[in-house]
Motif scaffolding. Structure first.
Motif, PDB file in Angstrom:
ATOM      1  N   TYR A 144     -21.803  54.770  10.992  1.00  0.00           N
ATOM      2  CA  TYR A 144     -22.472  53.764  11.820  1.00  0.00           C
ATOM      3  C   TYR A 144     -21.497  52.774  12.452  1.00  0.00           C
ATOM      4  CZ  TYR A 144     -22.075  50.064   8.269  1.00  0.00           C
ATOM      5  OH  TYR A 144     -21.594  49.114   7.405  1.00  0.00           O
TER       6      TYR A 144
ATOM      7  N   GLN B 288     -28.583  45.491  10.708  1.00  0.00           N
ATOM      8  CA  GLN B 288     -29.197  46.085  11.892  1.00  0.00           C
ATOM      9  C   GLN B 288     -28.547  47.413  12.235  1.00  0.00           C
ATOM     10  OE1 GLN B 288     -28.586  42.637  14.501  1.00  0.00           O
ATOM     11  NE2 GLN B 288     -30.780  42.670  14.966  1.00  0.00           N
ATOM     12  N   ARG B 289     -27.224  47.440  12.202  1.00  0.00           N
ATOM     13  CA  ARG B 289     -26.511  48.677  12.555  1.00  0.00           C
ATOM     14  C   ARG B 289     -26.885  49.806  11.603  1.00  0.00           C
ATOM     15  NH1 ARG B 289     -22.215  44.794  12.550  1.00  0.00           N
ATOM     16  NH2 ARG B 289     -21.770  44.057  14.667  1.00  0.00           N
TER      17      ARG B 289
ATOM     18  N   LYS C  24     -29.615  50.128   9.793  1.00  0.00           N
ATOM     19  CA  LYS C  24     -31.015  50.513  10.000  1.00  0.00           C
ATOM     20  C   LYS C  24     -31.161  51.352  11.259  1.00  0.00           C
ATOM     21  CE  LYS C  24     -35.638  48.570  10.676  1.00  0.00           C
ATOM     22  NZ  LYS C  24     -36.435  47.313  10.812  1.00  0.00           N
ATOM     23  N   TRP C  25     -30.552  50.927  12.346  1.00  0.00           N
ATOM     24  CA  TRP C  25     -30.647  51.669  13.603  1.00  0.00           C
ATOM     25  C   TRP C  25     -29.975  53.039  13.499  1.00  0.00           C
ATOM     26  CZ3 TRP C  25     -29.176  46.665  16.626  1.00  0.00           C
ATOM     27  CH2 TRP C  25     -30.345  45.979  16.977  1.00  0.00           C
TER      28      TRP C  25
ATOM     29  N   GLN D 111     -32.465  55.229  11.684  1.00  0.00           N
ATOM     30  CA  GLN D 111     -33.615  55.525  12.536  1.00  0.00           C
ATOM     31  C   GLN D 111     -33.242  56.484  13.669  1.00  0.00           C
ATOM     32  OE1 GLN D 111     -34.498  51.313  13.316  1.00  0.00           O
ATOM     33  NE2 GLN D 111     -36.523  51.605  12.420  1.00  0.00           N
ATOM     34  N   SER D 112     -32.048  56.329  14.205  1.00  0.00           N
ATOM     35  CA  SER D 112     -31.618  57.202  15.298  1.00  0.00           C
ATOM     36  C   SER D 112     -31.360  58.619  14.798  1.00  0.00           C
ATOM     37  CB  SER D 112     -30.360  56.632  15.957  1.00  0.00           C
ATOM     38  OG  SER D 112     -30.619  55.370  16.529  1.00  0.00           O
TER      39      SER D 112
ATOM     40  N   THR E  28     -35.314  55.852  20.720  1.00  0.00           N
ATOM     41  CA  THR E  28     -34.057  55.447  21.340  1.00  0.00           C
ATOM     42  C   THR E  28     -34.252  54.704  22.656  1.00  0.00           C
ATOM     43  OG1 THR E  28     -33.876  57.635  22.373  1.00  0.00           O
ATOM     44  CG2 THR E  28     -32.749  57.307  20.265  1.00  0.00           C
TER      45      THR E  28
ATOM     46  N   GLU F 196     -36.912  51.048  21.425  1.00  0.00           N
ATOM     47  CA  GLU F 196     -36.301  49.985  20.629  1.00  0.00           C
ATOM     48  C   GLU F 196     -35.518  49.046  21.544  1.00  0.00           C
ATOM     49  OE1 GLU F 196     -35.351  48.109  16.837  1.00  0.00           O
ATOM     50  OE2 GLU F 196     -36.930  49.392  17.653  1.00  0.00           O
TER      51      GLU F 196
ATOM     52  N   LEU G 240     -27.995  54.105  20.611  1.00  0.00           N
ATOM     53  CA  LEU G 240     -29.024  54.786  19.820  1.00  0.00           C
ATOM     54  C   LEU G 240     -29.252  56.202  20.326  1.00  0.00           C
ATOM     55  CD1 LEU G 240     -31.709  51.960  19.372  1.00  0.00           C
ATOM     56  CD2 LEU G 240     -29.659  52.442  17.997  1.00  0.00           C
TER      57      LEU G 240
END
Length: 258
Positions: free
Chosen positions: A53, A70-71, A73-74, A77-78, A184, A187, A206
């Motif tokens: 990440y 945040q990084r 989590k994203w 999710q991505s 992507t 968000e 993303l």
């Protein structure tokens, strides 16, 4: 058409990321010690996908506005988004390979040696609405390394580089087709707000992360496709590849080989 001399010039420095479009700046870190290719690949293929990440977000123009939670989590999710849409489109179009999916989607796929009219080094690209180009110069340069026993052990026999690049670019077509709903694109991050006024922005990286996951799912390789950054760059410059390897290892919190 770019000449080989122009390619060498464009590699000073090498454009960031697997397809040269993950960032607005260029990668530039000269004078790195050369590392054995097989050692670099073994180290990098051992990094779990989620642990990439920091490297991935280092290519995001808005990265300074994010915090690490945040990084992370994203990133998760991505990756999930890439897997989800790989499964979805393969099921809907009854496909198992990137080549089959490209044909089913009506994509126009070409395999030129070099990109035209650009000073960036690209390995592949998608152009709206339906064109994908896989640039073969980089692939041709590393053919002599591909089947070395230590390299094949690290990258596995399942890897077909053209298929991996094709799969990555296919995601960008899928992302465009499902832009109203796909994570992507939906968000956003709020950059500022003053009373009722506000400015929300998408997060470019993303889509690149999801494309990596999409490509991994379609090709079945057991590691994050970011490894290809080093492998493909190695064909142009072992020194630049060694520097990129060091950067990746540092972002992943690991010690580079000596």
């Amino acid at each position: 058409m770019m000449t080989r001399e122009q390619v060498k010039e464009a590699l000073k420095p090498i454009a960031q990321g697997l397809f040269g479009k993950q960032g607005t700046t260029r990668y530039q870190r000269p004078h790195f010690p050369l590392r054995p290719l097989e050692t670099m690949l073994k180290d990098l293929t051992g990094i779990p996908f989620a642990d990439w990440y920091q490297y991935a977000f280092s290519r995001e123009p808005l990265n300074g506005k994010f915090h690490d939670d945040q990084r992370r989590k994203w990133m998760e999710q991505s990756i999930s988004c890439g897997y989800q849409y790989a499964d979805r489109v393969c099921r809907e179009y009854h496909c198992q390979t990137p080549e089959e999916l490209a044909e089913a989607l009506g994509m126009k796929v070409s395999y030129p040696a070099f990109p035209e009219k650009t000073d960036r080094v690209l390995f592949a690209e998608f152009r709206v609405p339906d064109q994908i180009s896989i640039y073969m110069d980089a692939i041709d340069r590393i053919r002599r390394y591909r089947h070395l026993p230590e390299v094949e052990e690290a990258l596995t026999k399942e890897l077909k580089i053209t298929s991996l690049l094709l799969a990555h670019e296919l995601f960008h077509f899928v992302e465009e087709a499902y832009k109203a709903e796909i994570f992507t694109r939906t968000e956003k991050i709020r950059l500022w707000s003053v009373g009722p006024l506000h400015n929300d922005s998408g997060i470019m990286i993303l889509g690149e992360i999801a494309a990596m996951a999409f490509a991994q799912r379609l090709t079945g390789i057991p590691y994050a496709p970011y490894v290809m950054d080093v492998f493909l760059v190695y064909g142009y410059s072992p020194e630049e590849a060694s520097g990129l390897y060091e950067e990746m290892m540092q972002y992943a919190g690991r010690e580079p080989c000596k």
